[in-house]
Scaffold this active site. Structure first.
Site, mmCIF file in Angstrom:
data_model
loop_
_atom_site.group_PDB
_atom_site.id
_atom_site.type_symbol
_atom_site.label_atom_id
_atom_site.label_comp_id
_atom_site.label_asym_id
_atom_site.label_seq_id
_atom_site.Cartn_x
_atom_site.Cartn_y
_atom_site.Cartn_z
ATOM 1 N N GLU A 172 -46.567 -35.738 -9.935
ATOM 2 C CA GLU A 172 -46.900 -34.176 -10.004
ATOM 3 C C GLU A 172 -47.939 -34.002 -11.107
ATOM 4 O OE1 GLU A 172 -43.369 -32.016 -10.818
ATOM 5 O OE2 GLU A 172 -44.517 -30.044 -10.725
ATOM 6 N N ARG A 174 -34.717 -45.861 -12.468
ATOM 7 C CA ARG A 174 -35.947 -45.502 -13.260
ATOM 8 C C ARG A 174 -36.126 -46.372 -14.579
ATOM 9 N NH1 ARG A 174 -37.018 -40.286 -14.177
ATOM 10 N NH2 ARG A 174 -37.657 -40.472 -16.389
ATOM 11 N N LYS A 186 -41.856 -36.284 -19.146
ATOM 12 C CA LYS A 186 -43.294 -35.578 -19.455
ATOM 13 C C LYS A 186 -43.035 -34.218 -20.270
ATOM 14 C CE LYS A 186 -44.394 -35.891 -14.973
ATOM 15 N NZ LYS A 186 -45.160 -35.849 -13.720
#
Ligand code: ATP
Ligand code: MG
Length: 554
Positions: free
Chosen positions: A36, A262, A272
């Site tokens: 994204e 992850r 982020k």
């Protein structure tokens, strides 16, 4: 631990892809990396990039770069450009053009209309707060929206008017009609479209309704013919919904979603949102601050793409999760730089040394290998009467076993002669500001007669060396798990106040004046360094410490 001793990391997806190719289920593997564009990529994304591009490469397939751009309010062209650069820096190239989920907005809209027509979607007027209340919880079923049984005609009309911009943000939404009592909350009539009067970096002002992540992702995969859609474990509970859309829409292919754990790295933030907060609140000097866990930060700090890829190989891919020790990342970069970085000398805290028995105007050019093992040629180093050594390499009252310079003691200058400390000159406060030494002319490349000199120190010539700034970086966070802050605090309270130490007036050997940003150096006895790509200028060099020579933390 050396590379050959590191265990071959496992990747549970490799045999799955291999079996799908062998069985003929797929003729070619197609993966995608779907960031994204709402921030810069971090070390966690490197794992996903290496995984997706790596699988495609290994099995002769393709990997797409697809921006998952359904939330225009938080997205920006700056991030798109940076992400493309980061992927290429890591050594990967996407197949075909860069793709955007927004390329498929027309198709997604038509599919939403199709779901309305088949009675599988409806326009709901509940506010976001009311929707939350209707959704239920993990232990309680949700309740049907009072708008759930609108007619197809009314739904078509309202959805068209949503698209035409008649309603305010949040006033209505389009939802799938699945099951408000489903144990999996993702299936409780999830939102397909939201009203958001926002300019989009790709589609401009064409849309004021935007599809949700769930309604976009699987269908985009299907449109692109993705065979293995790999994502992190948070999306495991979304898989039934991913499959529901594929089953209820006339999609051209049936991609399959797989989840992996992850990357969590200790002493490191990989979110982020939090990285953006560090930047926005000025705790660091931008996304590319060399202390950041962003790829732009690692790049500026001197990490190499090869070391990043090796690190991702070492950690492997599985579903179990856990926390990776940052020492592994540091091991990967040290291993690469030890093998490939040129050796050089730079004195970080210069102490002048006058060699009293060396002729005043004489300069002797010494030739030193750039690398002890690799053939990288040599560099010239002038030896003269005045040199600098590091202030830390002279000790008035040395502890037992001290191997550097002490009053009356001897030490070898790296690649040069043995010197003896005869006298220390001090300032009014008693600090040593200069040493008077004598050198033994018989010791160039030879051991001295009748005595042993154990210590070797680095040095540079006083006149010919280049003044420079050196930035020493350390871990940005003091605690192994920075997100788990003390009571009431935040990860910001765990920032390491000594994560950046700036040294000015350092002295680099003359050959370093020609360094370029792509060069990597081992400053002997100090660590691995590179030029700072932003602040270093010819005549005003700035070096960043990439990593120390050894793991000295704790
Ligand atoms: P963040 O949590 O930092 O906001 P994100 O998952 O929202 O990350 P995306 O841009 O959506 O960021 O991520 C792109 C891809 O990278 C996704 O497939 C995501 O699963 C993967 N990814 C993100 N963080 C990690 C991580 N720590 N380890 C492995 N893969 C990750
Ligand atoms: Mg995301």
């Amino acid at each position: 631990m050396s590379k050959s001793e590191t265990p071959a990391a496992t990747n549970f997806l490799r045999p799955i892809v291999q079996a799908d190719l062998e069985s003929g289920k797929h003729a070619k593997v197609i993966t995608r990396f779907p960031p994204e564009p709402n921030g810069y990529l971090h070390i966690g994304h490197a794992k996903s990039i290496c995984l997706n591009f790596g699988l495609a490469k290994e099995f002769g397939g393709d990997c797409h770069l697809r921006f998952d751009d359904t939330n225009p309010a938080k997205e920006d062209q700056e991030y798109i450009d940076a992400i493309k650069q980061d992927v290429q820096w890591l050594g990967f190239q996407w197949a075909g053009d860069v793709r955007f989920a927004s390329n498929y907005f027309d198709q997604l809209h038509d599919w939403a209309v199709a779901l309305i027509k088949s009675g599988d979607a409806y326009v709901c007027d509940l506010s976001p707060e009311e929707s939350r209340a209707y959704r239920g919880s993990l232990t309680e079923p949700g309740r049907n929206s009072p708008f759930r049984d609108r007619s197809v005609e009314e739904n078509l009309d309202l959805f068209a008017r949503m698209k035409a911009g008649e309603f305010a943000d949040g006033a209505r939404s389009l939802r799938a009609k699945i099951d408000m009592a489903a144990p999996n909350i993702n299936l409780r009539d999830p939102i397909l479209y939201r009203i958001r009067h926002a300019h989009h970096h790709q589609t401009g002002d064409k849309w004021c309704i935007y599809p949700s992540y769930d309604f976009t992702h699987g269908q985009s995969d299907a449109i692109e013919g993705i065979t293995h859609s790999v994502c992190t474990l948070e999306f495991e509970d979304h898989r039934p919904l991913y499959e529901w859309f594929l089953a209820h829409l006339p999609v051209p292919a049936q991609p399959r979603q797989y989840e992996f754990a992850r990357l969590n790295l200790n002493y490191t933030i990989t979110s982020k949102r939090k990285l953006k907060q560090l930047v926005d609140e000025g705790h660091v000097n931008g996304w590319d601050d060399p202390r950041m866990s962003t790829l732009v930060g690692y790049r500026r700090r001197g990490y190499t793409p090869a070391s990043m890829r090796n690190f991702c190989d070492m950690i492997g891919v599985n579903r179990a999760g856990g926390v990776v020790d940052i020492g592994m990342l540091e091991f990967a970069i040290r291993e690469d730089l030890d093998a490939n970085a040129a050796r050089a000398m730079c004195v970080l805290k210069p102490l002048k040394v006058v060699i009293t028995n060396y002729p005043e105007d004489e300069v002797q050019l010494l030739s030193l290998a750039r690398h002890p093992k690799q053939d990288m040629g040599t560099r010239e180093l002038p030896f003269a009467r005045e040199i600098y050594i590091d202030a830390g390499d002279y000790e008035e009252n040395p502890p037992k076993g001290y191997k550097r310079l002490e009053p009356g003691g001897e030490v070898r200058l790296r690649g040069s002669y043995v010197i003896r400390a005869d006298e220390a000159i001090k300032d009014a406060e008693g600090n040593v500001i200069e040493l008077r030494c004598s050198y033994d002319p018989e010791t160039l490349g030879k051991n001295p007669e009748g005595r042993k000199v154990k210590g070797v120190v680095h040095w540079v010539p006083a006149a010919a060396s280049v003044e420079c700034e050196v930035r020493l970086y350390d871990r940005l966070f003091r605690s192994a798990n920075p997100e788990k802050a003390d009571e009431g605090g935040s990860f910001l309270d765990n920032i390491n106040p000594e994560s950046l130490v700036v040294l000015k007036g350092c002295r680099a050997e003359p050959s370093l004046a020609n360094a370029t940003v792509d060069d990597r150096f081992q400053f002997e006895r100090e660590g691995y360094f590179c030029l700072d790509s932003k602040d270093s200028k010819p005549g005003a060099l700035v070096f960043n410490r990439t990593v120390t020579l050894r793991d000295s933390w704790g």
